[in-house]
Design an enzyme around this catalytic site. Structure first.
Site, PDB file in Angstrom:
ATOM      1  N   ARG A  64       0.868  -1.182   0.000  1.00 52.97           N
ATOM      2  CA  ARG A  64       0.000   0.000   0.000  1.00 52.97           C
ATOM      3  C   ARG A  64       0.900   1.226   0.000  1.00 52.97           C
ATOM      4  NH1 ARG A  64      -1.800   0.584   6.332  1.00 52.97           N
ATOM      5  NH2 ARG A  64       0.301   0.532   7.105  1.00 52.97           N
TER       6      ARG A  64
ATOM      7  N   ASN B  51      -4.968   8.069   3.893  1.00 55.99           N
ATOM      8  CA  ASN B  51      -4.519   7.439   5.127  1.00 55.99           C
ATOM      9  C   ASN B  51      -3.040   7.746   5.306  1.00 55.99           C
ATOM     10  OD1 ASN B  51      -5.321   5.418   7.294  1.00 55.99           O
ATOM     11  ND2 ASN B  51      -3.438   4.484   6.518  1.00 55.99           N
ATOM     12  N   GLU B  52      -2.722   8.504   6.331  1.00 59.22           N
ATOM     13  CA  GLU B  52      -1.326   8.755   6.714  1.00 59.22           C
ATOM     14  C   GLU B  52      -0.450   9.167   5.515  1.00 59.22           C
ATOM     15  OE1 GLU B  52      -0.232   5.124   8.701  1.00 59.22           O
ATOM     16  OE2 GLU B  52      -1.044   5.824  10.595  1.00 59.22           O
TER      17      GLU B  52
ATOM     18  N   GLU C 165      -6.862   6.156  15.352  1.00 57.54           N
ATOM     19  CA  GLU C 165      -6.391   4.767  15.433  1.00 57.54           C
ATOM     20  C   GLU C 165      -5.530   4.578  16.667  1.00 57.54           C
ATOM     21  OE1 GLU C 165      -4.059   3.190  12.221  1.00 57.54           O
ATOM     22  OE2 GLU C 165      -5.379   4.005  10.699  1.00 57.54           O
TER      23      GLU C 165
ATOM     24  N   GLU D 249      -1.530  -7.560   7.362  1.00 59.69           N
ATOM     25  CA  GLU D 249      -1.584  -7.209   8.782  1.00 59.69           C
ATOM     26  C   GLU D 249      -2.381  -8.240   9.570  1.00 59.69           C
ATOM     27  OE1 GLU D 249      -2.380  -2.876   9.013  1.00 59.69           O
ATOM     28  OE2 GLU D 249      -0.214  -2.821   9.326  1.00 59.69           O
TER      29      GLU D 249
ATOM     30  N   HIS E  47      -1.825  -8.076  13.265  1.00 59.90           N
ATOM     31  CA  HIS E  47      -2.085  -6.838  13.996  1.00 59.90           C
ATOM     32  C   HIS E  47      -3.368  -6.994  14.810  1.00 59.90           C
ATOM     33  CE1 HIS E  47      -2.974  -2.708  14.986  1.00 59.90           C
ATOM     34  NE2 HIS E  47      -1.707  -2.457  14.735  1.00 59.90           N
TER      35      HIS E  47
HETATM   36  C1  GAL Z   1      -1.587   2.544  10.772  1.00 61.30           C
HETATM   37  C2  GAL Z   1      -2.389   2.443   9.496  1.00 61.30           C
HETATM   38  C3  GAL Z   1      -3.389   1.314   9.543  1.00 61.30           C
HETATM   39  C4  GAL Z   1      -2.742   0.060  10.042  1.00 61.30           C
HETATM   40  C5  GAL Z   1      -2.081   0.333  11.365  1.00 61.30           C
HETATM   41  C6  GAL Z   1      -1.452  -0.871  11.993  1.00 61.30           C
HETATM   42  O1  GAL Z   1      -0.444   3.304  10.627  1.00 61.30           O
HETATM   43  O2  GAL Z   1      -3.079   3.626   9.233  1.00 61.30           O
HETATM   44  O3  GAL Z   1      -3.916   1.116   8.272  1.00 61.30           O
HETATM   45  O4  GAL Z   1      -1.815  -0.367   9.106  1.00 61.30           O
HETATM   46  O5  GAL Z   1      -1.106   1.330  11.207  1.00 61.30           O
HETATM   47  O6  GAL Z   1      -0.240  -1.217  11.445  1.00 61.30           O
END
Ligand code: GAL
Length: 702
Positions: free
Chosen positions: A146, A184-185, A340, A388, A391
């Protein structure tokens, strides 16, 4: 939008933080976080990234049930859904998203609707290979992960506006949508030819003429003089140190380019929806600094951040405070939103650790205490496949019959009892100065010592205040409103503009207490050395010092000081100017007897200068003295690792909420009364005992 470098740069950078430094300006869109809270029926936000496209109908049914159970009221939807939403260029499939929005709405869950532009689909890459990012080493990246795009590629920017507009067209008035989440970021940096062309447009706007550019970058050194704009390149891999002016301007340019890309999507959404649905993007805090976050703070309707602690225990709490205090400050003190966090994730260098029991609630409260209007997680349900897969999530692989889901549910329930804190504000009396330019300049090559580490210095100053029980803001050094603080700490203020040097002198003159730490004010905005002695005038006058020479110390070496403490990393030969005095001097080495720490009364205030890195005990003792001198006190005196943070009612000066968070393994008594919103108990004047890991949120009347 026409293709080309002008179109991607647009008006990016028209008000960079260094030029319009007041971080308190209000963004143009609606009531910000207040609009979100209103759409949630007055409740704080609780929920997370929701990716139903990874699951089937039986799971969606369970999601509905579990979200109700966990008191979820906001879901971020569509962040990585571009390939499903637009399976071929210009052909949209919104049917599946329609169904999920209807389902969420019927279930009482509002939607933070994302534009999916952080992950362009494979068809896009193949059609526009020039929109894939190129590293400094010249490697063009491919899809398969991504964040693989170039913000300067016209095809990418056009595709982003197209999909954002199509989403806003369709869902702009949808009753489920409470806010918009652009991208996103923003984090990917590129060095391709599109980036080079856009950089040149930006440079022309900043410097005007090629002569001015050559002068700014000092290209007389090492035969770097540019004879035409086309000769200017991004800071690609090269043989030896890069030109620092070029490197710094590229960081500024990239941040401005990202801000322009954000604005473009935001404006496309605003044009197709009503203004009371705030638009934001999720900024990555605390350690990442590709963006000038002051500038983003002015452009988003509500500051949104992602935060993942990097250590367990009280260190995680200090890290949360660091991220949260920055988030609040970038938004000018207004309420913000944690977009988040990890349900059960602590990222350390070599392992992902689980959170300890109780951390989910306490970490959530730690963000809310510092101004967040709720807490969101990445993500709702732990993925079964994909990058992920490991995660953590609110619903882990183990399912709802798990410690994590029980704690998530308890946290959701606790937040329903905190609704009355929404809209309240944190008021800090001390601030740490923070400037993206300084961070980027100290990220450069060829500096006198590897120990010059901007984020480490920033964190150390904030951590020392945190250990002392003080809630601190961050402030830009050229902020014209610095006088709202009684104490300012300036770590690693390497780059200082004339305007900032004037603002800091004026701050002290008007009665403020300022601590400036070593190697400060040594270059201007063009990265040109200040001549005639550091730091920059007129700050130097306020400090009463003139630094003639710096002497970095070897890694690990320490130097005794006259008060018995030790210094490390750095030393400086400086001269005092009356009325400044040496508080401590070097007790050994070539600078024996020369000042290491100085103090200077100036106007109605006092300016301190630390010409070296004091050891932890001496630094804490210095801050304790500065806090006393400037009359900045903790809300409640509590042991280290136990936080007391206050949110004030914006309308009733007698009303506030005191968050008490015990991050230690030891019970602690907090001698303060109130009504605890978490337990709905009245706390007597003698106060309450917080068990290990315990928390309370006391409504208090002055
Ligand atoms: C953030 C991101 C999410 C997810 C999360 C956990 O930085 O915006 O999409 O990847 O980290 O790694």
């Amino acid at each position: 939008m026409s293709g080309g470098a002008e179109s991607v740069v647009g008006d990016a950078g028209r008000d960079r933080a260094g030029d319009a430094a007041d971080g308190r300006a209000v963004g143009p869109g609606g009531g910000g976080a207040a609009d979100v809270v209103r759409r949630l029926g007055g409740r704080l936000a609780f929920g997370g990234d929701y990716n139903p496209e990874q699951w089937d109908e039986s799971v969606w049914k369970e999601d509905d049930l579990l979200m109700r159970w966990a008191h979820v009221n906001l879901a971020t939807v569509g962040v990585f859904s571009w390939a499903l939403l637009e399976p071929e260029e210009g052909a949209y499939d919104f049917g599946w998203l329609d169904a999920h929005l209807e389902r969420l709405h019927a279930n009482g869950v509002a939607v933070d609707l994302a534009t999916p532009t952080a992950s362009p689909p494979p068809w896009f890459t193949l059609a526009h290979p020039d929109a894939m990012p190129v590293t400094a080493e010249g490697v063009r990246l491919s899809h398969g992960s991504r964040d693989t795009y170039c913000l300067a590629a016209p095809a990418y920017r056009q595709a982003c506006v197209r999909i954002a507009s199509a989403l806003a067209e369709r869902y702009g008035e949808h009753p489920a949508v409470a806010m918009w989440h652009v991208h996103n970021e923003y984090a990917t940096v590129c060095h391709c030819d599109h980036a080079a062309a856009a950089f040149r447009v930006w440079l022309r706007a900043r410097h005007g003429t090629l002569d001015a550019l050559n002068d700014a970058w000092g290209t007389a050194f090492w035969s770097q003089r540019y004879g035409s704009w086309e000769q200017v390149l991004p800071p690609r891999a090269t043989q030896w140190h890069r030109n620092p002016g070029l490197a710094l301007d590229y960081r500024r340019f990239w941040s401005d380019l990202a801000l322009g890309a954000y604005r473009e999507q935001r404006d496309a959404i605003r044009a197709r929806t009503t203004a009371d649905r705030p638009v934001t993007t999720n900024l990555m805090l605390p350690g990442y600094q590709v963006l000038d976050l002051w500038a983003f703070g002015r452009e988003v309707d509500v500051v949104g951040i992602d935060h993942y602690p990097a250590e367990p225990g009280p260190g995680a709490a200090a890290d949360i405070a660091f991220g949260a205090d920055r988030a609040r400050s970038f938004g000018g003190g207004k309420p913000w939103l944690l977009v988040e966090q990890g349900a059960n994730t602590v990222y350390t260098a070599d392992r992902t650790l689980p959170k300890e029991p109780g951390d989910i609630l306490r970490h959530t409260l730690a963000h809310i205490a510092r101004g967040s209007e709720g807490a969101m997680f990445f993500q709702w349900r732990q993925s079964r496949a994909g990058a992920e897969i490991w995660h953590s999530a609110m619903v882990p692989h183990a399912g709802p019959d798990s410690r994590v889901f029980r704690e998530v549910t308890d946290t959701g329930a606790a937040l329903t009892r905190l609704a009355e804190v929404a809209g309240s504000v944190v008021r800090a009396r001390a601030a740490v100065l923070h400037d993206a330019d300084c961070w980027w300049a100290l990220d450069g090559q060829g500096l006198p010592a590897a120990s010059l580490d901007y984020p480490a210095a920033l964190r150390r100053a904030h951590r020392a205040l945190w250990d002392a029980g003080i809630t601190a803001d961050f402030a830009h050094p050229a902020d014209p409103g610095l006088d709202r603080y009684q104490l300012l700490i300036a770590p690693a203020l390497f780059l200082l503009s004339d305007a900032a040097a004037r603002a800091l002198r004026a701050y002290v003159h008007a009665g403020g207490t300022l601590l400036v730490q070593h190697f400060a004010g040594v270059v201007d905005e063009r990265h040109h050395a200040r001549l005639g002695g550091y730091p920059a005038e007129p700050l130097r006058r306020a400090l009463g010092v003139r630094v003639e020479e710096y002497r970095p110390l070897p890694a690990g070496a320490t130097l005794p000081l006259s008060d018995g403490s030790t210094a490390s990393e750095w030393s400086e030969l400086l001269r005092l100017a009356s009325p400044a005095e040496a508080v401590t001097t070097y007790a050994e080495g070539p600078l024996t007897g020369h000042p290491a720490l100085t103090r200077c009364p100036h106007g109605a205030g006092t300016a301190w200068y630390a010409a070296t890195r004091l050891d932890d005990t001496a630094y804490a003792a210095l801050l304790a003295r500065l806090l006393t001198d400037s009359a900045v006190h903790p809300e409640v005196p509590l042991p280290p690792g136990v936080e007391a943070i206050r949110r004030h009612s914006p309308t009733d000066p007698t009303l506030s909420w005191l968050f008490l968070l015990n991050h230690t393994p030891t019970p602690t008594t907090a001698p303060t009364p109130g009504h605890d919103l978490l337990t709905t108990r009245d706390i007597p004047p003698a106060g309450l005992t917080l068990p290990p890991g315990g928390a309370a949120v006391l409504r208090q009347r002055a």
